[in-house]
Scaffold this active site. Structure first.
Site, mmCIF file in Angstrom:
data_model
loop_
_atom_site.group_PDB
_atom_site.id
_atom_site.type_symbol
_atom_site.label_atom_id
_atom_site.label_comp_id
_atom_site.label_asym_id
_atom_site.label_seq_id
_atom_site.Cartn_x
_atom_site.Cartn_y
_atom_site.Cartn_z
ATOM 1 N N HIS A 114 -7.051 -8.234 7.890
ATOM 2 C CA HIS A 114 -6.251 -6.995 7.831
ATOM 3 C C HIS A 114 -6.447 -6.092 9.040
ATOM 4 C CE1 HIS A 114 -5.164 -7.326 3.481
ATOM 5 N NE2 HIS A 114 -6.291 -8.022 3.447
ATOM 6 N N LYS A 160 -1.413 8.892 4.891
ATOM 7 C CA LYS A 160 -2.173 7.660 5.141
ATOM 8 C C LYS A 160 -3.597 8.075 5.446
ATOM 9 C CE LYS A 160 0.855 6.812 8.471
ATOM 10 N NZ LYS A 160 1.328 5.487 8.223
ATOM 11 N N ARG A 161 -4.538 7.121 5.542
ATOM 12 C CA ARG A 161 -5.890 7.490 5.919
ATOM 13 C C ARG A 161 -5.896 8.165 7.288
ATOM 14 N NH1 ARG A 161 -10.375 5.961 2.591
ATOM 15 N NH2 ARG A 161 -11.621 6.733 4.322
ATOM 16 N N LYS A 167 -3.934 5.862 14.088
ATOM 17 C CA LYS A 167 -2.687 6.156 13.385
ATOM 18 C C LYS A 167 -1.966 7.366 14.005
ATOM 19 C CE LYS A 167 -4.428 4.320 8.958
ATOM 20 N NZ LYS A 167 -3.489 3.287 8.478
ATOM 21 N N THR A 205 1.799 -0.403 4.766
ATOM 22 C CA THR A 205 2.567 -0.702 3.564
ATOM 23 C C THR A 205 3.289 0.565 3.112
ATOM 24 O OG1 THR A 205 0.491 -0.426 2.374
ATOM 25 C CG2 THR A 205 1.294 -2.674 2.637
ATOM 26 N N LYS A 237 7.175 1.435 1.488
ATOM 27 C CA LYS A 237 7.444 2.268 0.315
ATOM 28 C C LYS A 237 8.474 3.347 0.650
ATOM 29 C CE LYS A 237 2.730 1.354 -1.003
ATOM 30 N NZ LYS A 237 1.327 1.776 -0.842
HETATM 31 C C1 26Q Z 1 -16.148 -2.796 5.528
HETATM 32 C C2 26Q Z 1 -17.540 -2.868 5.633
HETATM 33 C C3 26Q Z 1 -18.306 -1.800 5.222
HETATM 34 C C4 26Q Z 1 -17.693 -0.683 4.678
HETATM 35 C C5 26Q Z 1 -16.324 -0.619 4.566
HETATM 36 C C6 26Q Z 1 -15.554 -1.680 5.011
HETATM 37 C C7 26Q Z 1 -14.074 -1.615 4.906
HETATM 38 C C8 26Q Z 1 -13.453 -1.116 3.759
HETATM 39 C C9 26Q Z 1 -12.081 -1.037 3.689
HETATM 40 C C10 26Q Z 1 -13.276 -2.047 5.952
HETATM 41 C C11 26Q Z 1 -11.894 -1.974 5.861
HETATM 42 C C12 26Q Z 1 -11.270 -1.472 4.724
HETATM 43 C C13 26Q Z 1 -9.818 -1.337 4.575
HETATM 44 C C14 26Q Z 1 -8.933 -1.722 5.464
HETATM 45 C C15 26Q Z 1 -7.496 -1.535 5.269
HETATM 46 O O1 26Q Z 1 -7.060 -0.887 4.333
HETATM 47 N N1 26Q Z 1 -6.672 -2.119 6.143
HETATM 48 C C16 26Q Z 1 -5.232 -1.987 6.029
HETATM 49 O O2 26Q Z 1 -4.774 -3.067 5.243
HETATM 50 C C17 26Q Z 1 -3.397 -2.933 4.938
HETATM 51 C C18 26Q Z 1 -3.014 -4.057 4.015
HETATM 52 O O3 26Q Z 1 -2.941 -5.255 4.708
HETATM 53 C C19 26Q Z 1 -2.567 -2.925 6.206
HETATM 54 O O4 26Q Z 1 -1.242 -2.658 5.851
HETATM 55 C C20 26Q Z 1 -3.077 -1.862 7.171
HETATM 56 O O5 26Q Z 1 -2.393 -1.978 8.408
HETATM 57 C C21 26Q Z 1 -4.565 -2.023 7.387
HETATM 58 O O6 26Q Z 1 -5.055 -0.967 8.199
#
Ligand code: 26Q
Length: 842
Positions: free
Chosen positions: A379, A570-571, A576, A680, A684
């Protein structure tokens, strides 16, 4: 007006002729069950039950119907011996359950009628629900959309994850700063849960590995762990839309294997007595609120191993029960594991351990099976966001797994050595173990080596994965790499969130679109139908009014529904580029106060922000503060505030998205090209009729291809241009110096125009200084293009009819982005699973 209670099924659902229900119950029957349940759960009669109790009772009543369907699904799966999809994800952002479950069961209309009859405020009861926020953002919400589609398509699936006691923090603002409060979503219990303590699993950590010889001379390894915890499963039911099929989301909680130490307790050592319980339960206490990798956190690795090991063991229990010598070679025909990013990748050595140490398979056989069972979804594109675990930590926590990883890597590198004529650089790049800057386990490499298929989440993303982050793997194993562009469920994000639009669509083209969004293209026939376009306008207006009251009652914010509603939710991440939106706002402000623009020439606009920053991401938090400061200034500038408002909605989550998205006119998708894997939110918004202003990044590219250039506001550098510019050496200061508008906007921020208290000047400086000195995501380079496109947007918005037509084209063209389509692609390209109820092709 009261609705007459009746036994006749024909008038149960006022829209029955256009949208048949599956549910076989009359309002009277439902009313009776509901009233019985009120007394059963609260020991009160309806008249003296409060909202909370009514909410609870309604859920209990609805849950019964879903539970029945689940029981039927289990029977069906067992009798057909169907292949199972096991989705492994550290996050699920499920959103409120009640509305979704009412929709899926078809009970919504009945409940509305019964409540009207009983004089209960339906909307008020619905809003009682606290959503389970067990995810950070896109990746977690994607998992929730996919399980909805798997159920709707009748694919047997289990979504495995963690039942965090505290989900994503609750965001509040104090003096403009983000403050994080714990998310106590379980405080009042959760009515949707089915806990199965009898299916617990024991999960071990630490210790050492003994090498032993059997009587036949075979070497085997025995892991002697240090300590163990209990994993207890809780299920959430995921009912498919208008099908009998119900899948489960099985979330694990950590409990101690020891009971309370009564000896210590009786001596008065209360703390010591419960020490082991506290230690165990810490594992599933909190969701990590980072959405990029936080390196090296031991507890995080514990979480990952805890839930993946429990899930694998659960699967073996289901598939083989107590069988002593099962035929494991057919495992890949029975199950496909989908790894949602690298977070569950420790499942790979865990499966190897189970096959070798528990079932006594040799390494090669175990690897043959393992590498057929796993698939990996990546991702990200940011190399620094790939998970790497410190070898020393890994070894300490999971010594047997570390050993297995070394072995997997050794065999892989031997093969690569042969294939590349011992190309050391290539092997170093592909190795699971990195040597510098620290010795680490690269989880993405392990995932790629172990998986049958690796997928990116949008076309551009998959291409960039193949040409950058995982290039060498893609060169050697091209057949492994596939693209599956993300999707979103039309149930939650259209039917539930936007019932006015959904009703209009259904009235116009029938109800089939909810399960087959390709049908939305039929709406294009109405492009010149003024009465339809008027209705579409009216829908947007209704949604804006709904959003207005959400803001008013929930946040005491004033919103003018007559304005261009310009939304960026968004985050919060630098890539972004929330700061680009901010610079646009500051530019309008600057033009206004310097007299460059007359008030009447400013398009009335409300900019809506929603964004959580990871608590440890200080730059993101400075940006939040600055957005709040700019908002406060704009909203209190006489004259300007009649035309421009900036509202930063705190605590953006799924619940809020259901109000915000349907009310939007403009969707901001303005990341630097090549950085957003897919997005995503962009889908929406488009499906709800907002127009996108966006760069050629992630799935924006595909949205634009589908809706057409005229119906998408494109701006900014392309990925190759970004690449070229960074090769050449990007100098943000040059843009500042050569663009007077940009310069004066940045100067205005830097000199503290928006910092109403001196102690807050810091945020302005932190943001501006970073933009001038680093600007990693090239905000300044895209600034002018962004300002220009916003001018074009204002012109286009002034032509109401043509804007509405563009809206229609977006809705009608984006059916592709249904998660049903995405899940079907996973089935065809990756899982080779089949539906168990045969109606999935409708
Ligand atoms: C990893 C290790 C330690 C702590 C936290 C994490 C961690 C947690 C969540 C790393 C990444 C995430 C989330 C990532 C995320 O939401 N990515 C998004 O995924 C979406 C679905 O595919 C995409 O549409 C977005 O572009 C992407 O940023």
């Amino acid at each position: 007006m009261k609705v007459e209670m009746t036994n006749s099924k024909e008038i149960v659902n006022p829209k029955q002729d256009i949208e048949p229900d599956l549910i076989d119950i009359t309002p009277d029957e439902f009313k009776k069950t509901f009233l019985d349940e009120v007394t059963d759960t609260s020991a009160r009669l309806l008249g003296s039950a409060d909202c909370d109790e009514i909410y609870y009772t309604l859920c209990r009543t609805v849950r019964k119907y879903i539970a029945k369907r689940r029981a039927k699904t289990v029977r069906e799966i067992k009798s057909k011996n169907s292949k199972l999809v096991a989705y492994l994800s550290a996050e699920y952002l499920l959103g409120p359950q009640l509305t979704n479950n009412l929709l899926s069961t078809g009970l919504e209309y009945i409940v509305r009628q019964v409540f009207e009859d009983l004089d209960i405020n339906y909307e008020k009861i619905i809003s009682e629900e606290v959503e389970p926020g067990l995810g950070n953002g896109g990746l977690g919400r994607l998992a929730a959309c996919y399980i909805d589609s798997l159920s709707t398509l009748s694919i047997p699936a289990i979504a495995y994850g963690i039942r965090y006691e505290y989900g994503i923090f609750k965001q509040i603002f104090e003096n403009g700063y983000q403050v994080e409060k714990p998310d106590t979503w379980l405080r009042n219990g959760n009515v949707w849960e089915f806990t199965h303590p009898q299916h617990d699993q024991i999960i071990s950590f630490g210790g050492r590995v003994l090498e032993k010889k059997s009587t036949t001379g075979k070497t085997y390894y025995s892991w002697i762990p240090d300590y163990s915890v209990r994993a207890v499963p809780t299920d959430y039911l995921s009912p498919g839309y208008r099908t009998e099929h119900v899948n489960i989301i099985r979330l694990w909680s950590a409990r101690s294997t020891n009971e309370l130490d009564l000896g210590s307790f009786n001596k008065g050592f209360f703390h010591e007595a419960s020490e082991s319980q506290v230690k165990a339960e810490n594992i599933t206490k909190v969701l990590y609120p980072e959405d990029t990798t936080e390196q090296g956190k031991e507890l995080r690795l514990k979480q990952q191993y805890f839930f993946t090991s429990a899930s694998l063991k659960d699967l073996f229990r289901r598939l083989y029960g107590d069988e002593v010598d099962p035929d494991l070679s057919t495992l890949p025909e029975k199950v496909s594991f989908q790894l949602n990013d690298t977070h569950p990748v420790v499942a790979v050595p865990e499966l190897m351990r189970i096959l070798i140490d528990v079932y006594d398979l040799d390494f090669d056989k175990a690897w043959e099976i393992t590498s057929q069972c796993f698939n990996y979804t990546c991702h990200t594109l940011l190399p620094e966001a790939l998970e790497v675990w410190d070898v020393e930590l890994f070894e300490r926590l999971l010594p047997r797994h570390m050993q297995l990883i070394y072995q997997i890597n050794k065999r892989f590198l031997n093969k690569m050595s042969e294939a590349t004529n011992h190309n050391i650089l290539l092997m170093a790049d592909m190795s699971v173990i990195q040597e510098a800057p620290f010795r680490g386990v690269r989880m993405a490499n392990l995932a790629t080596i172990a998986s049958k298929k690796v997928n990116g989440v949008a076309e551009l993303h998959t291409e960039l994965l193949k040409s950058s982050v995982l290039k060498n793997f893609a060169d050697f194993f091209p057949e492994k790499f596939v693209n599956v562009t993300n999707g979103i469920t039309p149930r939650r994000f259209m039917k539930v969130a936007n019932s006015s639009l959904s009703d209009l669509i259904t009235e116009t083209i029938g109800h089939g679109w909810v399960k087959d969004t390709k049908k939305l293209t039929e709406l294009k026939n109405y492009i010149d139908d003024s009465s339809f376009l008027e209705k579409l306008d009216q829908v947007k207006q209704d949604n804006k009014l709904r959003f207005k009251s959400f803001l008013h009652y929930g946040y005491q914010m004033t919103y003018n529904p007559e304005t261009l509603t310009d939304v960026m939710v968004k985050r919060l991440h630098e890539y972004k580029r929330q700061t680009l939106k901010l610079l646009h706002i500051v530019t309008i402000y600057n033009d206004y106060i310097t007299g460059n623009i007359k008030l009447e020439d400013i398009t009335p606009r409300t900019v809506i922000f929603g964004a959580k920053a990871a608590p440890g991401y200080s730059q993101a938090k400075e940006i939040i503060k600055l957005i709040n400061d700019v908002a406060a200034k704009i909203n209190s500038t006489p004259g300007l505030n009649e035309r421009l408002n900036v509202l930063f909605v705190p605590n953006y989550n799924v619940t809020a998205s259901e109000y915000i998205i349907p009310a939007s006119d403009l969707s901001e998708q303005i990341s630097l090209a090549g950085k957003e894997a897919s997005g995503t939110g962009n889908m929406k918004f488009a499906l709800n009729g907002a127009l996108t202003v966006g760069t050629l990044d992630g799935a924006n590219v595909e949205i634009r291809n589908l809706v057409g250039d005229d119906n998408f506001f494109l701006f900014g550098m392309t990925e190759p241009e970004v690449h070229k510019l960074s090769e050449k050496g990007y100098k943000p200061y040059d843009y500042y110096e050569s663009n007077p508008k940009l310069k004066s906007s940045l100067d205005l921020i830097a000199k503290g125009e928006f910092s109403y208290k001196t102690d807050t000047v810091f945020s302005s400086n932190a943001v501006v200084l970073d933009l001038l000195a680093n600007d990693r995501f090239m905000v300044l380079a895209d600034y002018q293009a962004y300002i220009d496109i916003q001018h074009r947007i204002e012109k286009e918005y002034a032509n109401k009819k043509s804007w509405t037509k563009k809206t229609l084209m977006n809705i009608a063209s984006c059916g592709f982005f249904s998660s049903d389509r995405a899940v079907k692609e996973y089935i065809d390209k990756i899982w080779q699973a089949a539906p168990i109820f045969p109606d999935w092709d409708t």
